[in-house]
Motif scaffolding. Structure first.
Motif, PDB file in Angstrom:
ATOM      1  N   GLN A  91      31.383  68.422 104.442  1.00 44.31           N
ATOM      2  CA  GLN A  91      30.474  67.731 103.992  1.00 44.31           C
ATOM      3  C   GLN A  91      29.777  67.848 102.681  1.00 44.31           C
ATOM      4  OE1 GLN A  91      27.629  66.172 103.126  1.00 44.31           O
ATOM      5  NE2 GLN A  91      26.362  68.613 103.043  1.00 44.31           N
ATOM      6  N   THR A  96      21.952  66.092 101.350  1.00 40.37           N
ATOM      7  CA  THR A  96      22.292  66.274 102.440  1.00 40.37           C
ATOM      8  C   THR A  96      22.463  67.787 103.039  1.00 40.37           C
ATOM      9  OG1 THR A  96      23.842  64.387 102.197  1.00 40.37           O
ATOM     10  CG2 THR A  96      23.871  65.528 104.959  1.00 40.37           C
ATOM     11  N   THR A 104      26.291  71.163 107.710  1.00 41.76           N
ATOM     12  CA  THR A 104      26.955  71.523 106.274  1.00 41.76           C
ATOM     13  C   THR A 104      27.999  72.778 106.395  1.00 41.76           C
ATOM     14  OG1 THR A 104      25.200  70.438 105.019  1.00 41.76           O
ATOM     15  CG2 THR A 104      26.581  71.897 103.743  1.00 41.76           C
ATOM     16  N   SER A 107      30.446  72.865 108.963  1.00 40.75           N
ATOM     17  CA  SER A 107      31.621  71.474 108.721  1.00 40.75           C
ATOM     18  C   SER A 107      32.448  72.348 106.941  1.00 40.75           C
ATOM     19  CB  SER A 107      31.493  70.780 107.821  1.00 40.75           C
ATOM     20  OG  SER A 107      32.429  69.966 107.125  1.00 40.75           O
ATOM     21  N   ASN A 108      31.778  73.318 105.703  1.00 45.77           N
ATOM     22  CA  ASN A 108      32.161  73.436 105.412  1.00 45.77           C
ATOM     23  C   ASN A 108      33.277  74.737 105.369  1.00 45.77           C
ATOM     24  OD1 ASN A 108      31.854  70.963 103.661  1.00 45.77           O
ATOM     25  ND2 ASN A 108      29.866  71.795 102.586  1.00 45.77           N
ATOM     26  N   TYR A 158      24.878  73.245  99.744  1.00 42.08           N
ATOM     27  CA  TYR A 158      26.025  72.725  99.173  1.00 42.08           C
ATOM     28  C   TYR A 158      27.030  74.284  98.814  1.00 42.08           C
ATOM     29  CZ  TYR A 158      29.979  70.802  97.654  1.00 42.08           C
ATOM     30  OH  TYR A 158      31.305  70.343  97.182  1.00 42.08           O
TER      31      TYR A 158
END
Length: 352
Positions: A91, A96, A104, A107-108, A158
């Motif tokens: 992501q 986002t 996030t 996913s990451n 992120y």
């Protein structure tokens, strides 16, 4: 300067995650041009997408799988053997991640865990490269370019998720992959631009959308600096790194890829000005976002790649913007996206 070796890649079985994304579609196209046998694993592409415009599904074995689903990943890869793995799925959008940090991190971080856990069962692997980000470093906004030995950190979800992925990869490398003789490394890429990026909240995609709608693009932080890098420079660095990992096991296990060392920093506003001028679009407009957590200053030191791999970026920021906007102009004028990508790849290779 080090170059991608077609003889190395010909016939190699490559697992490429994130092949439905912008960078992943360029990587898949380039790998198939080199003669690699590519299996892609990723989410359904967003619309519009370079994946569909360039017909990436036709040149790869495409597995649509959510890396957050451990069982689905294991099922999809069962019975498939690979020589090399390039893990690009993530992501990737900062805002986002701020809006949905749980997805996030899932996913990451956990997506990377699920993939590496399955890869432990592979019997012919020669090397694995996980792509993280230039944002993995603890950034005190000093303006200093970060080197691979600097502390990891992240003040937004992120950046923190990518720094956490770095630590995850290190743990799997030390615990499982290195004892098995399989190099497992990370590559920290700069801010990538290039043709075919239609992602939300990405500067070039925003410029192109605004230009095609005959509207001014809106910038939140025109004064911010970023290590801009064309997608061809970025992917070329990843491929040179991965082939070196497979042939020289002593290669360092983390490496930055960004603009050529010593190049001038280019602000978001300067990049936007180059973009709108190239497309004949309206001038950009500034709308500040006082709640933003995005770093104002970000630079990475890519000199290790030059010293160890003999690799450095070829395109400075103005050249990268010009090549990017040339892709969008030609695509808007009806040229085939797949042919455009292959033409730019071959031109880049011929200039080596």
């Amino acid at each position: 300067m080090a170059a991608i070796d077609p003889g190395f890649w010909r016939g190699k079985r490559v697992l490429l995650t994130g092949h439905t994304g912008f960078k992943g579609s360029w990587a898949a196209t380039w790998l198939t041009e080199l003669g690699a046998v590519v299996t892609g694993l990723a989410l359904t592409p967003e619309q519009p997408s370079l994946f569909e415009l360039a017909g990436v599904a036709a040149c790869t074995t495409s597995l649509i799988v959510d890396l957050r689903d451990a069982a689905a990943v294991a099922t999809a890869l069962a019975g498939r053997d690979f020589d090399l793995v390039l893990h690009m799925a993530a992501q990737p959008i900062v805002r986002t991640a701020i809006a949905d940090p749980v997805a996030t991190f899932a996913s990451n971080v956990m997506g990377t865990v699920h993939l590496l856990q399955v890869l432990r069962m592979q019997t012919r692997l020669r090397a694995v490269l996980v792509i993280t980000s230039d944002k993995v470093y603890a950034n005190a906004e000093s303006g200093r370019a970060f080197a691979e030995g600097d502390a990891l950190g992240g003040k937004d979800p992120y950046s923190a998720s990518k720094a956490a992925a770095e630590i995850t990869v290190q743990s799997f490398a030390k615990s499982y992959f290195e004892p098995a003789g399989i190099p497992l490394a990370t590559a920290r890429g700069g801010n990538v631009i290039g043709g075919g990026d239609f992602s939300p909240d990405r500067i070039v995609a925003d410029i192109v959308r605004a230009a095609r709608a005959q509207q001014p693009v809106v910038l939140r932080h025109p004064e911010a600096t970023r290590p801009w890098q064309h997608v061809l420079d970025c992917v070329a660095g990843y491929l040179v790194y991965l082939q070196t990992l497979a042939t020289a096991p002593s290669t360092p296990r983390a490496m930055n890829f960004g603009p050529r060392p010593g190049g001038r920093e280019v602000t978001v506003g300067e990049l936007a000005t180059l973009g709108v001028e190239a497309l004949g679009a309206q001038a950009w407009r500034h709308e500040p976002d006082p709640t933003s957590l995005e770093a104002q200053s970000l630079a990475i030191d890519a000199s290790l790649a030059r010293r160890v791999l003999g690799f450095e970026s070829r395109l400075d920021a103005p050249a990268a913007v010009a090549l990017t906007m040339d892709w969008y102009r030609r695509q808007a004028n009806g040229e085939d996206a797949a042919l455009l990508c292959r033409d730019q790849i071959r031109t880049y290779e011929s200039a080596a």
